[in-house]
Write a protein that holds these residues in place. Structure first.
Motif, mmCIF file in Angstrom:
data_model
loop_
_atom_site.group_PDB
_atom_site.id
_atom_site.type_symbol
_atom_site.label_atom_id
_atom_site.label_comp_id
_atom_site.label_asym_id
_atom_site.label_seq_id
_atom_site.Cartn_x
_atom_site.Cartn_y
_atom_site.Cartn_z
ATOM 1 N N GLN A 115 0.812 -1.227 0.000
ATOM 2 C CA GLN A 115 0.000 0.000 0.000
ATOM 3 C C GLN A 115 0.845 1.276 0.000
ATOM 4 O O GLN A 115 0.317 2.369 -0.163
ATOM 5 C CB GLN A 115 -0.949 0.014 1.207
ATOM 6 N N HIS A 122 -3.917 -8.376 1.266
ATOM 7 C CA HIS A 122 -3.164 -7.398 0.470
ATOM 8 C C HIS A 122 -1.900 -8.019 -0.125
ATOM 9 O O HIS A 122 -1.483 -7.658 -1.228
ATOM 10 C CB HIS A 122 -2.751 -6.193 1.328
ATOM 11 N N CYS A 132 -10.460 0.332 4.354
ATOM 12 C CA CYS A 132 -9.084 0.184 3.874
ATOM 13 C C CYS A 132 -8.508 1.569 3.598
ATOM 14 O O CYS A 132 -9.177 2.407 2.990
ATOM 15 C CB CYS A 132 -9.093 -0.658 2.597
ATOM 16 N N LEU A 133 -7.273 1.779 4.034
ATOM 17 C CA LEU A 133 -6.645 3.084 3.817
ATOM 18 C C LEU A 133 -6.482 3.388 2.322
ATOM 19 O O LEU A 133 -6.385 4.546 1.937
ATOM 20 C CB LEU A 133 -5.275 3.136 4.510
ATOM 21 N N HIS A 178 -7.487 -9.250 6.566
ATOM 22 C CA HIS A 178 -7.552 -8.146 5.598
ATOM 23 C C HIS A 178 -6.146 -7.816 5.087
ATOM 24 O O HIS A 178 -5.927 -7.706 3.877
ATOM 25 C CB HIS A 178 -8.185 -6.919 6.280
ATOM 26 N N GLU A 179 -5.199 -7.702 6.024
ATOM 27 C CA GLU A 179 -3.843 -7.305 5.629
ATOM 28 C C GLU A 179 -3.128 -8.414 4.860
ATOM 29 O O GLU A 179 -2.406 -8.143 3.900
ATOM 30 C CB GLU A 179 -3.025 -6.879 6.852
HETATM 31 ZN ZN ZN Z 1 -6.559 -2.537 3.268
#
Ligand code: ZN
Length: 174
Positions: free
Chosen positions: A52, A135, A89-90, A131-132
């Motif tokens: 990210q 990614h 999510c960022l 979640h992470e």
């Molecule tokens: Zn995220």
């Protein structure tokens, strides 16, 4: 330490599969520190994968309410149960989706000393971890949802607001 710019939805880098970190160097530690500074610059609970900030390495930093956790080359070795809850999510600011996850996960990860550590988590922390880790495989939470809600009001987004985001979905078989 430096706060990094977060890659937003639509950037193809978010769909890349991240690579294992072969050795934990001073550079790795700098990335982890920058990632921690980046999540704390945002208010509230947050997690961040290196992808990210545009770095395709298997590094994650999160604080989902129980303190800072760093994951290096993490792997889920056990999971069980089921929970459905809101996720944000960022990289996709302003929206929330309801996502089904395992209720419990057991993760093996390296710490900064290069030692293998086991983390057991349930509820919110288990959700954050799943979640992470997604990614790292190029998977985003929107891949699991059909509806989006405003993070601010909690109201369901109108199709004209949700569709430009949902357009980026990739269906995940699980
Ligand atoms: Zn995220």
């Amino acid at each position: 330490m430096a706060e990094r710019i977060i890659v937003r939805l639509g950037d193809p880098v978010l769909r890349e599969v991240s690579k294992n970190v072969p050795a934990i160097t001073a550079h790795t530690e700098k990335i982890l520190e920058d990632m921690a500074q980046t999540i704390y610059a945002d208010k509230g609970r947050a997690g961040l994968s290196a992808i990210q900030i545009g770095i395709p390495k298997r590094l994650i930093v999160m604080d989902c309410g129980s303190g800072l956790i760093e994951l290096i080359n993490p792997q889920i070795v056990e999971k069980s149960g089921e929970q459905v809850g809101p996720e944000a999510c960022l990289s996709i600011p302003g929206v929330v989706g309801m996502v089904r996850r395992a209720a419990y996960v057991k993760v093996e990860t390296l710490n900064r000393m290069g030692e293998t550590v086991t983390i057991e988590a349930d509820d919110l922390l288990a959700r954050c971890i799943q979640h992470e880790l997604d990614h790292l495989e190029g998977i985003l939470f929107i891949d699991y949802v059909d509806e989006l809600y405003s993070a601010k009001s909690g109201k369901k987004l109108k199709p004209q607001d949700a569709n430009p985001i949902l357009l980026h979905r990739r269906r995940v078989v699980r």
